[in-house]
Enzyme design. Structure first.
Site, PDB file in Angstrom:
ATOM      1  N   HIS A  85       0.852  -1.205   0.000  1.00 47.13           N
ATOM      2  CA  HIS A  85       0.000   0.000   0.000  1.00 47.13           C
ATOM      3  C   HIS A  85       0.882   1.247   0.000  1.00 47.13           C
ATOM      4  CE1 HIS A  85      -2.946   3.003   1.204  1.00 47.13           C
ATOM      5  NE2 HIS A  85      -2.219   3.271   2.286  1.00 47.13           N
ATOM      6  N   ASP A 114       7.122  21.928 -26.076  1.00 42.99           N
ATOM      7  CA  ASP A 114       7.053  20.577 -25.490  1.00 42.99           C
ATOM      8  C   ASP A 114       8.076  20.510 -24.360  1.00 42.99           C
ATOM      9  OD1 ASP A 114       6.863  17.669 -25.126  1.00 42.99           O
ATOM     10  OD2 ASP A 114       5.927  17.660 -27.100  1.00 42.99           O
ATOM     11  N   TRP A 150       7.245   0.041   3.897  1.00 41.34           N
ATOM     12  CA  TRP A 150       7.739   0.719   2.683  1.00 41.34           C
ATOM     13  C   TRP A 150       9.167   1.224   2.884  1.00 41.34           C
ATOM     14  CZ3 TRP A 150       9.165   5.812   1.328  1.00 41.34           C
ATOM     15  CH2 TRP A 150       9.079   6.753   2.348  1.00 41.34           C
ATOM     16  N   SER A 177      13.071   6.402 -13.480  1.00 41.21           N
ATOM     17  CA  SER A 177      12.029   7.184 -14.155  1.00 41.21           C
ATOM     18  C   SER A 177      11.935   8.577 -13.549  1.00 41.21           C
ATOM     19  CB  SER A 177      10.685   6.445 -14.043  1.00 41.21           C
ATOM     20  OG  SER A 177       9.631   7.297 -14.347  1.00 41.21           O
ATOM     21  N   SER A 178      11.977   8.641 -12.212  1.00 39.12           N
ATOM     22  CA  SER A 178      11.870   9.938 -11.526  1.00 39.12           C
ATOM     23  C   SER A 178      13.056  10.830 -11.852  1.00 39.12           C
ATOM     24  CB  SER A 178      11.821   9.736 -10.007  1.00 39.12           C
ATOM     25  OG  SER A 178      10.609   9.173  -9.630  1.00 39.12           O
ATOM     26  N   HIS A 261      13.107  11.957   3.937  1.00 34.01           N
ATOM     27  CA  HIS A 261      12.450  13.194   4.362  1.00 34.01           C
ATOM     28  C   HIS A 261      12.261  14.175   3.209  1.00 34.01           C
ATOM     29  CE1 HIS A 261      10.265  15.426   7.179  1.00 34.01           C
ATOM     30  NE2 HIS A 261      10.842  16.505   6.709  1.00 34.01           N
ATOM     31  N   GLU A 263      11.778  13.346   0.342  1.00 31.94           N
ATOM     32  CA  GLU A 263      10.701  12.700  -0.421  1.00 31.94           C
ATOM     33  C   GLU A 263       9.326  13.209   0.017  1.00 31.94           C
ATOM     34  OE1 GLU A 263      10.420  10.789  -2.949  1.00 31.94           O
ATOM     35  OE2 GLU A 263       8.412   9.941  -2.740  1.00 31.94           O
ATOM     36  N   TYR A 265       8.674  16.135   0.958  1.00 28.60           N
ATOM     37  CA  TYR A 265       8.470  17.447   0.329  1.00 28.60           C
ATOM     38  C   TYR A 265       8.321  17.324  -1.181  1.00 28.60           C
ATOM     39  CZ  TYR A 265       9.074  19.044   4.951  1.00 28.60           C
ATOM     40  OH  TYR A 265       8.865  19.208   6.283  1.00 28.60           O
ATOM     41  N   SER A 276      -1.416  27.441  -4.896  1.00 24.04           N
ATOM     42  CA  SER A 276      -1.062  28.838  -5.187  1.00 24.04           C
ATOM     43  C   SER A 276      -1.594  29.293  -6.545  1.00 24.04           C
ATOM     44  CB  SER A 276       0.465  29.020  -5.172  1.00 24.04           C
ATOM     45  OG  SER A 276       0.977  28.653  -3.925  1.00 24.04           O
ATOM     46  N   HIS A 310      14.932  12.939  12.505  1.00 25.23           N
ATOM     47  CA  HIS A 310      13.754  13.009  13.382  1.00 25.23           C
ATOM     48  C   HIS A 310      12.867  11.773  13.186  1.00 25.23           C
ATOM     49  CE1 HIS A 310      11.474  15.536  10.150  1.00 25.23           C
ATOM     50  NE2 HIS A 310      11.165  14.265  10.009  1.00 25.23           N
ATOM     51  N   HIS A 311      13.142  10.995  12.152  1.00 27.68           N
ATOM     52  CA  HIS A 311      12.429   9.726  11.971  1.00 27.68           C
ATOM     53  C   HIS A 311      13.069   8.623  12.809  1.00 27.68           C
ATOM     54  CE1 HIS A 311      10.025  11.081   8.481  1.00 27.68           C
ATOM     55  NE2 HIS A 311      11.071  11.833   8.227  1.00 27.68           N
ATOM     56  N   THR A 336       6.656  27.129   6.027  1.00 29.68           N
ATOM     57  CA  THR A 336       5.331  26.555   5.753  1.00 29.68           C
ATOM     58  C   THR A 336       4.248  27.514   6.243  1.00 29.68           C
ATOM     59  OG1 THR A 336       6.338  24.401   6.159  1.00 29.68           O
ATOM     60  CG2 THR A 336       3.950  24.446   5.962  1.00 29.68           C
ATOM     61  N   LYS A 339       3.607  30.269   3.866  1.00 28.39           N
ATOM     62  CA  LYS A 339       2.746  29.884   2.742  1.00 28.39           C
ATOM     63  C   LYS A 339       1.274  29.910   3.152  1.00 28.39           C
ATOM     64  CE  LYS A 339       4.362  27.403  -0.527  1.00 28.39           C
ATOM     65  NZ  LYS A 339       5.034  28.456  -1.279  1.00 28.39           N
ATOM     66  N   ARG A 458       1.332   0.793  14.848  1.00 25.11           N
ATOM     67  CA  ARG A 458       1.023   0.630  13.433  1.00 25.11           C
ATOM     68  C   ARG A 458       1.524  -0.733  12.953  1.00 25.11           C
ATOM     69  NH1 ARG A 458       5.510   4.510  10.359  1.00 25.11           N
ATOM     70  NH2 ARG A 458       4.395   3.822   8.496  1.00 25.11           N
TER      71      ARG A 458
END
Lengths: 535, 38
Positions: A85, A114, A150, A177-178, A261, A263, A265, A276, A310-311, A336, A339, A458
């Site tokens: 998932h 293009d 994951w 790909s990314s 991390h 990722e 963002y 925006s 922090h993870h 943040t 924004k 979890r």
């Protein structure tokens, strides 16, 4: 509705060179696609299919969790579902969906004909189904799919069956790909903007994607290296992460989260860009504090490289390091907050109307901010040590990634759908989709805060009876949320297949930007001659 | 797209690809300080 029509478009702006109007047909149009709009469409369809696959896995999880005890799936299979998932939603749904929007909208917004590398664009897309097939097929290999979460933490990931190798290979492919997509986006934005469009005149969606693409380029190779090291530890005798051979499993966590991390963002900055774009249109005001919005995005991106541990507060680290990562994480709330303030200030005294895209954008601000606040709570090391790996964390990141990323994606789909297909969507059904999703999302995920604070871990298939009520509410909300997405499919299909009159070039009264100067639906080839942008 | 623009795009693209490869290599080198190879 706008008074702007295709007939009123200045030729220098909405130029459509009919000499280049050849549109390929049949399967070749899609398999050999080099047109940014076709590739964007394929990205969006692919990501929605993956959203349905990842969503189905989520509903299977929620079905098992409806009651305590083991009802339907053994814990081993349950863990495969949680892992897949996560992987499918992140690498298959959210990221490709944003790339789909980038493909469709960036050339239109900057006045380019293009993407810079059209053939590489095709290759970037067609790698995705390969990665997706590998991930899905891994359920059917001996031992089943990857069940290590994951994050694929060592040493658990070193002990998994061949499903883990499938996942590693899939991550390699999706990562490649990314990276190609990121290179394409950066080069397109830097080199192919219309004359007159300086960087500080660029639409916010392009800015958000420029910064996101740099993030991708900097961290995807780190993930590729991490999973390659897992692979060599598993099969080629190295011991990067194997303590028995002198390696260090915590090293994997450091390398992974140095990717992981930023990722987060990568999955939220394009959403900021979308919001925006939408809010000024429906508030009928210019975006408040454009420059500060750009600097805030850059600040968030830079800070995202400095807070990875922090993870990992519970892995054990010196107090100085805990303080560094704690305060660093809290610092992110400042750009943040800038924004959120600017979006609110844009709406302040605006002539607001609440069409479906605006509802999603405002909904985004409300629920994303809740996710941001719980992120601040989790940034506090002593609290995080208590809440680590509980449902509080699950609630937090779903508020950021579903209510944040996904809500912005839906807002963007409704906002630009008339430009893509030339027909307005059904406003009533769009609003129904929004309200149904908004309420059911909160029914599904808000109780998870309480579950987490009460100690529900979890990735568990079973739980103590005291958690039953909140789990049942969450399951009902999850099914309601899943079913709500059928409305979206119906709305999109109805708009695409509509035979009614097409909408004006700019169906929104106050929408600004080059994309609204080309006819609706956008012709196959646009801006063959670069327009002069006056800003 | 003019040939000059095509050249410029290619140059920028290769530069960015080089950056990505450098990070990949750097990650292996750093991790190797900890990892043990048989």
């Amino acid at each position: 509705m706008s008074s702007v029509t295709a007939d009123h478009i200045p030729p220098s702006v909405g130029h459509d060179d009919h000499a280049h109007d050849h549109v390929p047909t049949g399967w070749r149009r899609w398999v050999f696609a080099t047109n940014h709009k076709d590739i964007g469409t394929m990205y969006l369809i692919f990501s929605f299919c993956m959203l349905l696959e990842g969503g189905t896995l989520a509903l299977l999880l929620r079905t098992e969790l409806f009651e305590p005890g083991i009802q339907f799936f053994q814990p081993e299979l349950f863990n495969q579902f949680t892992t897949m998932h996560g992987l499918i939603m992140i690498f298959g749904a959210i990221m490709p969906a944003f790339v789909g929007f980038a493909n469709w909208m960036i050339p239109l917004q900057i006045g380019a004909s293009d993407m810079a590398f059209a053939r590489m664009n095709n290759f970037s897309f067609w790698l995705l189904p390969v990665g997706a097939i590998l991930l899905t097929a891994s359920f059917f290999v001996p031992g089943g799919a990857n069940a290590s979460g994951w994050t694929m933490y060592a040493p658990l990931s070193l002990q998994m069956g061949p499903g883990m190798d499938f996942a590693i290979f899939a991550v390699h492919i999706l990562g490649a790909s990314s990276i190609m997509g990121a290179i394409n986006i950066i080069v397109t934005i830097l080199n192919m903007r219309a004359p007159g469009m300086t960087l500080m005149k660029m639409p916010m969606f392009c800015w958000s994607w420029l910064v996101t693409a740099y993030l991708l380029l900097a961290v995807m190779p780190v993930l590729a290296a991490a999973v390659t090291m897992l692979l060599t530890d598993r099969h080629f005798g190295t011991h990067f992460f194997n303590a028995a051979g002198g390696g260090d499993p915590v090293l994997y966590q450091h390398v992974f989260w140095f990717f992981g991390h930023p990722e987060v963002y990568i999955m939220i900055l394009p959403a900021f860009g979308i919001v925006s774009q939408i809010i000024p249109t429906f508030a009928r005001k210019r975006l408040f504090g454009y420059a500060s919005m750009v600097y805030a995005i850059c600040a968030i991106a830079i800070l995202s490289f400095l807070v990875w541990a922090h993870h990992m507060f519970t892995t054990g680290m010196p107090v100085t390091a805990q303080l560094f990562f704690m305060y660093g994480t809290m610092l992110i709330s400042i750009p943040t907050g800038v924004k959120v303030f600017n979006w609110t200030a844009t709406m302040w005294r605006g002539s607001m109307t609440f069409e479906t895209p605006m509802l999603w954008a405002i909904g985004f601000i409300f629920v994303f901010t809740i996710g941001g606040f719980t992120g601040l709570v989790l940034a506090i090391a002593p609290i995080d040590i208590q809440a680590q790996d509980t449902y509080y964390v699950v609630a937090h990141f779903h508020y950021v990634l579903v209510a944040g990323s996904l809500f912005a994606l839906f807002g963007a789909a409704y906002y630009w759908l008339p430009k893509w297909c030339g027909h307005m969507y059904d406003e009533k059904l769009g609003k129904l989709h929004f309200w149904s999703s908004m309420i059911s999302f909160n029914v599904a995920f808000f109780p998870m805060h309480f579950l987490g604070l009460a100690g529900m871990p979890r990735r568990y298939a079973d739980y103590a009876a005291q958690f039953t009520t909140f789990h049942q509410v969450a399951t009902i909300g999850a099914f309601w949320f899943g079913l709500s997405q059928l409305i979206f499919i119906y709305v999109v299909v109805k708009a695409v297949r509509s035979t009614g009159p097409t909408v004006a070039a700019s169906p929104w009264e106050s929408a600004e930007g080059l994309e609204w100067t080309v006819p609706s639906p956008a012709p196959h080839h646009t801006f063959v001659t670069p327009p002069q942008y006056e800003g | 797209m003019t040939p000059e623009q095509r050249r410029r795009n290619r140059r920028t693209g290769w530069l960015l690809a080089l950056f990505a490869v450098a990070i990949l290599v750097w990650t292996f080198v750093r991790a190797n300080l900890y990892g043990v190879v048989d």
